[in-house]
Motif scaffolding. Structure first.
Motif, PDB file in Angstrom:
ATOM      1  N   HIS A   1       0.815  -1.209   0.000  1.00  6.73           N
ATOM      2  CA  HIS A   1       0.000   0.000   0.000  1.00  6.73           C
ATOM      3  C   HIS A   1       0.856   1.271   0.000  1.00  6.73           C
ATOM      4  CE1 HIS A   1      -3.912  -1.897   0.386  1.00  6.73           C
ATOM      5  NE2 HIS A   1      -3.341  -2.770   1.201  1.00  6.73           N
ATOM      6  N   ARG A   2       0.234   2.359  -0.454  1.00 11.33           N
ATOM      7  CA  ARG A   2       0.847   3.682  -0.359  1.00 11.33           C
ATOM      8  C   ARG A   2       0.982   4.020   1.124  1.00 11.33           C
ATOM      9  NH1 ARG A   2      -3.092   6.061  -1.395  1.00 11.33           N
ATOM     10  NH2 ARG A   2      -3.200   5.608  -3.597  1.00 11.33           N
ATOM     11  N   VAL A   3       2.137   4.555   1.541  1.00 11.30           N
ATOM     12  CA  VAL A   3       2.369   4.751   2.967  1.00 11.30           C
ATOM     13  C   VAL A   3       2.939   6.131   3.280  1.00 11.30           C
ATOM     14  CG1 VAL A   3       2.654   2.301   3.554  1.00 11.30           C
ATOM     15  CG2 VAL A   3       4.646   3.641   2.808  1.00 11.30           C
ATOM     16  N   ARG A   4       2.570   6.608   4.470  1.00 13.56           N
ATOM     17  CA  ARG A   4       3.239   7.732   5.119  1.00 13.56           C
ATOM     18  C   ARG A   4       3.889   7.126   6.361  1.00 13.56           C
ATOM     19  NH1 ARG A   4       1.919  13.257   5.464  1.00 13.56           N
ATOM     20  NH2 ARG A   4      -0.173  12.850   4.612  1.00 13.56           N
ATOM     21  N   LEU A   5       5.215   7.124   6.388  1.00 16.10           N
ATOM     22  CA  LEU A   5       5.935   6.488   7.484  1.00 16.10           C
ATOM     23  C   LEU A   5       6.561   7.533   8.396  1.00 16.10           C
ATOM     24  CD1 LEU A   5       7.680   3.497   5.673  1.00 16.10           C
ATOM     25  CD2 LEU A   5       5.451   3.574   6.793  1.00 16.10           C
ATOM     26  N   ALA A   6       6.503   7.262   9.690  1.00 16.78           N
ATOM     27  CA  ALA A   6       7.048   8.180  10.690  1.00 16.78           C
ATOM     28  C   ALA A   6       8.433   7.729  11.127  1.00 16.78           C
ATOM     29  CB  ALA A   6       6.126   8.240  11.903  1.00 16.78           C
ATOM     30  N   ARG A   7       9.377   8.649  11.063  1.00 13.43           N
ATOM     31  CA  ARG A   7      10.687   8.480  11.690  1.00 13.43           C
ATOM     32  C   ARG A   7      11.269   9.862  11.849  1.00 13.43           C
ATOM     33  NH1 ARG A   7      15.491   4.117  11.128  1.00 13.43           N
ATOM     34  NH2 ARG A   7      17.011   5.248  12.378  1.00 13.43           N
ATOM     35  N   TYR A   8      11.474  10.294  13.090  1.00 14.27           N
ATOM     36  CA  TYR A   8      11.919  11.657  13.345  1.00 14.27           C
ATOM     37  C   TYR A   8      13.435  11.760  13.264  1.00 14.27           C
ATOM     38  CZ  TYR A   8       7.124  12.194  15.011  1.00 14.27           C
ATOM     39  OH  TYR A   8       5.760  12.216  15.089  1.00 14.27           O
ATOM     40  N   GLY A   9      13.898  12.806  12.580  1.00 11.49           N
ATOM     41  CA  GLY A   9      15.323  13.018  12.395  1.00 11.49           C
ATOM     42  C   GLY A   9      15.688  13.049  10.923  1.00 11.49           C
TER      43      GLY A   9
ATOM     44  N   THR B   1      17.348  10.458   9.302  1.00  8.46           N
ATOM     45  CA  THR B   1      17.452   9.124   8.716  1.00  8.46           C
ATOM     46  C   THR B   1      16.095   8.670   8.197  1.00  8.46           C
ATOM     47  OG1 THR B   1      19.206   8.558  10.279  1.00  8.46           O
ATOM     48  CG2 THR B   1      18.129   6.741   9.128  1.00  8.46           C
ATOM     49  N   PRO B   2      15.982   8.338   6.927  1.00 10.70           N
ATOM     50  CA  PRO B   2      14.685   7.931   6.372  1.00 10.70           C
ATOM     51  C   PRO B   2      14.126   6.695   7.062  1.00 10.70           C
ATOM     52  CG  PRO B   2      16.278   8.383   4.630  1.00 10.70           C
ATOM     53  CD  PRO B   2      17.050   8.365   5.909  1.00 10.70           C
ATOM     54  N   PRO B   3      12.820   6.526   7.036  1.00  8.62           N
ATOM     55  CA  PRO B   3      12.204   5.364   7.677  1.00  8.62           C
ATOM     56  C   PRO B   3      12.466   4.074   6.917  1.00  8.62           C
ATOM     57  CG  PRO B   3      10.558   6.636   6.494  1.00  8.62           C
ATOM     58  CD  PRO B   3      11.820   7.431   6.426  1.00  8.62           C
ATOM     59  N   ALA B   4      12.516   2.981   7.664  1.00  7.52           N
ATOM     60  CA  ALA B   4      12.653   1.665   7.038  1.00  7.52           C
ATOM     61  C   ALA B   4      11.340   1.282   6.376  1.00  7.52           C
ATOM     62  CB  ALA B   4      13.027   0.632   8.088  1.00  7.52           C
ATOM     63  N   PRO B   5      11.382   0.603   5.239  1.00 10.25           N
ATOM     64  CA  PRO B   5      10.146   0.151   4.594  1.00 10.25           C
ATOM     65  C   PRO B   5       9.370  -0.809   5.491  1.00 10.25           C
ATOM     66  CG  PRO B   5      12.029  -0.075   3.109  1.00 10.25           C
ATOM     67  CD  PRO B   5      12.581   0.218   4.467  1.00 10.25           C
ATOM     68  N   LEU B   6       8.084  -0.913   5.269  1.00  7.84           N
ATOM     69  CA  LEU B   6       7.282  -1.899   5.972  1.00  7.84           C
ATOM     70  C   LEU B   6       7.643  -3.298   5.480  1.00  7.84           C
ATOM     71  CD1 LEU B   6       3.691  -0.346   5.993  1.00  7.84           C
ATOM     72  CD2 LEU B   6       5.551  -0.055   7.650  1.00  7.84           C
TER      73      LEU B   6
ATOM     74  N   GLY C   1       7.295  -4.239   1.833  1.00 10.37           N
ATOM     75  CA  GLY C   1       7.350  -2.998   1.060  1.00 10.37           C
ATOM     76  C   GLY C   1       8.753  -2.697   0.592  1.00 10.37           C
ATOM     77  N   THR C   2       8.870  -1.679  -0.252  1.00  6.48           N
ATOM     78  CA  THR C   2      10.178  -1.330  -0.809  1.00  6.48           C
ATOM     79  C   THR C   2      10.571   0.121  -0.563  1.00  6.48           C
ATOM     80  OG1 THR C   2       9.164  -0.806  -2.948  1.00  6.48           O
ATOM     81  CG2 THR C   2       9.989  -3.063  -2.637  1.00  6.48           C
ATOM     82  N   GLY C   3       9.706   0.915   0.025  1.00  6.76           N
ATOM     83  CA  GLY C   3      10.034   2.323   0.227  1.00  6.76           C
ATOM     84  C   GLY C   3       8.896   3.032   0.918  1.00  6.76           C
TER      85      GLY C   3
END
Length: 249
Positions: A189-197, A199-204, A207-209
């Motif tokens: 699914h299309r995602v909005r992922l949370a990770r503060y800072g 460093t990009p968030p890890a995929p679910l 998922g791939t991104g």
């Protein structure tokens, strides 16, 4: 998106809408992405102060996601939802609405409450300036993993069956690992992922991104009352965001 503040609580071509807008760069920080936006709830109206939507639109933020509902049993609706939606529309800011998912409640019933609320304001994620609707799945684990997966998928399926577009899922990998036993069910699914800072968030799992990255809950943005706000970046360029928001083929 947090339940502490948001409840009690962070596209026309369907074949395109279900895919990431563009590959998210694995090592890029938030400043490396051109398209930024915010998500808001009643928390962003301290002392019942209204948002200055003209100032917000002029600030460089390109989109906003507005909390609409939470759960279904109390029929809870954000008292600022209709007013904030009207404000975003007045200044032609790309926008959508999100639902805070309560783990212990039925997914279809929650989707129906959400859909009744947003469609009552003429919003379903299919009109110009509208991004696909969103579901916010986070917090302490409130159901057995298999039950929670089934309920979230039922929510997604209901929204897609009514609007023709699957909702974006706001969550993070650590939540899926912890509360959904690492299920791969949300990976497509299309995602909005949370990770503060930076460093990009890890995929679910599966998922791939990511499509949207919520990188802080303490941004200061022109037009909002003097209070921190969640800020996000979009993985694609502005043209890709506009395509997702039904503004171009």
């Amino acid at each position: 998106m947090s339940s502490r503040w948001r409840g009690a609580v962070p596209p026309v071509l369907l074949t395109c809408a279900l895919l990431p807008a563009s590959p998210a760069r694995a090592t890029a920080g938030p400043a490396d992405y051109a398209v930024h936006g915010i998500d808001i709830s009643g928390h962003n109206h301290p002392k019942e102060q209204a948002i200055d939507w003209r100032a917000l639109a002029a600030s460089g933020q390109k989109f906003v996601s507005i909390k609409a509902t939470e759960g279904h049993r109390t029929k809870w609706v954000n008292t600022w939802f209709a007013r904030d939606l009207a404000g975003a529309r007045r200044v032609k800011l790309i926008h959508t609405a999100y639902h805070y998912f309560v783990h212990g409640q039925d997914g279809v019933a929650q989707a129906d409450h959400f859909l009744n609320t947003v469609r009552g304001q003429g919003l379903d994620g299919t009109h110009p300036y509208e991004l696909p609707l969103e579901v916010d799945v986070e917090g302490a684990c409130g159901a057995e993993p298999a039950v929670l997966v089934r309920r979230v998928l039922a929510f997604i399926g209901r929204v897609e069956s009514v609007t023709g577009v699957a909702p974006t899922v706001y969550t993070q990998k650590s939540f899926v690992d912890r509360c959904m036993a690492g299920s791969t069910a949300l990976g497509k699914h299309r995602v909005r992922l949370a990770r503060y800072g930076r460093t990009p968030p890890a995929p679910l799992p599966g998922g791939t991104g990511w499509d949207f990255w919520q990188f802080t809950d303490s941004a200061r943005v022109a037009g909002l009352p003097d209070h921190d706000v969640d800020e996000n970046v979009f993985a694609g360029d502005l043209a890709a965001l506009e395509r997702l928001a039904n503004l171009s083929p």
